[in-house]
Scaffold this active site. Structure first.
Site, mmCIF file in Angstrom:
data_model
loop_
_atom_site.group_PDB
_atom_site.id
_atom_site.type_symbol
_atom_site.label_atom_id
_atom_site.label_comp_id
_atom_site.label_asym_id
_atom_site.label_seq_id
_atom_site.Cartn_x
_atom_site.Cartn_y
_atom_site.Cartn_z
ATOM 1 N N ARG A 90 -3.740 11.984 3.336
ATOM 2 C CA ARG A 90 -3.848 11.179 2.105
ATOM 3 C C ARG A 90 -4.215 12.070 0.904
ATOM 4 O O ARG A 90 -3.815 11.799 -0.223
ATOM 5 C CB ARG A 90 -4.903 10.075 2.287
ATOM 6 C CG ARG A 90 -4.527 8.982 3.298
ATOM 7 C CD ARG A 90 -3.346 8.144 2.814
ATOM 8 N NE ARG A 90 -3.554 7.639 1.491
ATOM 9 C CZ ARG A 90 -4.217 6.523 1.190
ATOM 10 N NH1 ARG A 90 -4.693 5.770 2.154
ATOM 11 N NH2 ARG A 90 -4.367 6.128 -0.069
ATOM 12 N N GLN B 181 -0.322 4.835 1.116
ATOM 13 C CA GLN B 181 -0.484 5.012 2.561
ATOM 14 C C GLN B 181 0.866 5.313 3.222
ATOM 15 O O GLN B 181 0.990 6.228 4.043
ATOM 16 C CB GLN B 181 -1.096 3.733 3.164
ATOM 17 C CG GLN B 181 -1.343 3.832 4.651
ATOM 18 C CD GLN B 181 -2.471 4.800 4.991
ATOM 19 O OE1 GLN B 181 -3.534 4.741 4.396
ATOM 20 N NE2 GLN B 181 -2.244 5.692 5.934
ATOM 21 N N HIS C 267 0.875 -1.187 0.000
ATOM 22 C CA HIS C 267 0.000 0.000 0.000
ATOM 23 C C HIS C 267 0.911 1.235 0.000
ATOM 24 O O HIS C 267 1.003 1.967 0.994
ATOM 25 C CB HIS C 267 -0.909 -0.029 1.234
ATOM 26 C CG HIS C 267 -2.086 0.902 1.158
ATOM 27 N ND1 HIS C 267 -2.340 1.704 0.057
ATOM 28 C CD2 HIS C 267 -3.080 1.167 2.049
ATOM 29 C CE1 HIS C 267 -3.434 2.410 0.277
ATOM 30 N NE2 HIS C 267 -3.901 2.107 1.472
HETATM 31 N N1 NVA Z 1 -4.515 -4.028 5.445
HETATM 32 C C1 NVA Z 1 -5.795 -3.401 5.190
HETATM 33 C C2 NVA Z 1 -5.592 -1.985 4.792
HETATM 34 C C3 NVA Z 1 -6.833 -1.211 4.457
HETATM 35 C C4 NVA Z 1 -6.542 0.196 4.048
HETATM 36 C C5 NVA Z 1 -6.532 -4.179 4.109
HETATM 37 O O1 NVA Z 1 -5.881 -4.556 3.121
HETATM 38 O O2 NVA Z 1 -7.720 -4.438 4.264
HETATM 39 N N1 CP Z 2 -6.257 3.661 4.465
HETATM 40 C C1 CP Z 2 -6.956 3.382 3.361
HETATM 41 O O1 CP Z 2 -6.401 3.051 2.307
HETATM 42 O O2 CP Z 2 -8.298 3.480 3.494
HETATM 43 P P1 CP Z 2 -9.404 3.074 2.413
HETATM 44 O O3 CP Z 2 -9.454 1.563 2.373
HETATM 45 O O4 CP Z 2 -10.669 3.669 2.928
HETATM 46 O O5 CP Z 2 -9.008 3.625 1.082
#
Ligand code: NVA
Ligand code: CP
Length: 311
Positions: free
Chosen positions: A296, A133, A130
């Site tokens: 973000r 993030q 990610h």
């Molecule tokens: N690790 C989490 C992050 C969500 C922003 C997921 O992948 O669901």
């Molecule tokens: N932190 C984040 O990526 O949140 P969302 O899943 O809401 O995009």
């Protein structure tokens, strides 16, 4: 052409610049000044296989404020749902759009998309990474503490999660030490850890993986957690909760073992009562999660400016 499938696509210097650019975009928005229209005439596709609040909305708003046009696509309403392959979708979308930002179940989908696209591909979360993030969180750390190199971040929970992986790369690239506390079954993947250690050997960060959360938070400036059950892993919910709870929950008792000035961080969405307690998440003296979420938007602009080489 620049892509962002993971932080391994960018240099340490690029990441430092992205943090500075985020600061720039935050300043001009807070001052009420107009955002430079660097995406004028550009259409940016947002292809999301999984739900999203922060990533989707921050990107859509960032694109509009930069003068571009966001095209949101739910794969269930594209021909992808009827079996059209990603490689065909990629070649077609490349002829309409100027970039694709995509949230996918598998990092492999991103690799396939990049292979067949003639336009930049940006990872808006996969099973493995990610990056958006982590870039944003590096800025949040710098904003809160005033500096970044030399800080220590403790990550408690699923060491193999997308968020932990990207934090390992981002922290090690900027000289932030990181201690991951996780059960042995949920350690970071070896290739990610090796890469983080490689960066750390240059930047002076200390990277470690331990089992004991108390040990990880010793001397930490920030204590970070993420859900125990990431999107796509719902079938493992019961098994995971048994392994993670109660030992890996971040609560006041654990925070007390970090520095007095330590902050609590979470990418959100949070599962109260699982990876974090309600009172800690809601404590404005310790929890900086809303600022993280706000940032973000500013960091999304920085990434788009970087991808299009405009800053
Ligand atoms: N690790 C989490 C992050 C969500 C922003 C997921 O992948 O669901
Ligand atoms: N932190 C984040 O990526 O949140 P969302 O899943 O809401 O995009």
């Amino acid at each position: 052409m620049k892509h962002l499938l993971s932080l391994s696509d960018i240099s340490r210097e690029d990441l430092r610049k992205l943090v500075e650019l985020t600061e720039y975009f935050k300043k001009i928005r807070l001052a009420g000044n107009n955002c430079p229209k660097i995406l004028s005439g550009k259409s940016i596709g947002l292809l999301f296989e999984k739900p999203s609040t922060r990533t989707r909305v921050s990107l859509e708003v960032a694109i509009v404020e930069l003068g571009g046009y966001p095209v949101y696509m739910d794969p269930r309403s594209l021909q992808l749902a009827r079996g059209e392959p990603i490689k065909d979708t990629a070649r077609v979308l490349s002829r309409y759009l100027d970039a694709i930002v995509t949230r996918v179940y598998s990092q492999e989908t991103l690799i396939e998309l990049k292979r067949y696209s003639d336009i930049p591909v940006i990872n808006a979360l996969s099973d493995k990474f990610h990056p958006l993030q982590a870039i944003s969180d590096m800025f949040t750390l710098k904003e809160h503490f005033g500096f970044i190199k030399g800080l220590k971040l403790a990550f408690i929970g699923d060491g193999g999660s997308n968020v932990c992986h990207s934090l390992l790369l981002a922290c090690s690239m900027l000289g932030v030490s990181m201690s991951v506390a996780c059960p042995p079954e949920y350690q970071p993947q070896k290739d990610v850890l090796d890469k983080a250690k490689e960066h750390a050997s240059v930047t002076g960060a200390k990277i470690e993986v331990v089992e004991n959360p108390e040990k990880a938070v010793e001397g930490a400036d920030a204590v970070y957690t993420d859900v125990f059950v990431s999107m796509g892993f719902e079938k493992e919910r019961e098994k995971r909760l048994k392994i993670f709870l109660p030992r890996y929950q971040v609560n006041r008792q654990l925070l007390k073992k970090a520095k007095n000035s330590a902050v609590f961080m979470h990418c959100l969405p949070a599962k109260r009562g699982e990876e974090v307690t309600e009172d800690l998440l809601e404590d404005p003296e310790i929890s900086i999660v809303w600022t993280q979420a706000e940032n973000r938007l500013h960091s999304a602009k920085a990434v788009l400016a970087y991808i299009f080489g405009k800053r």
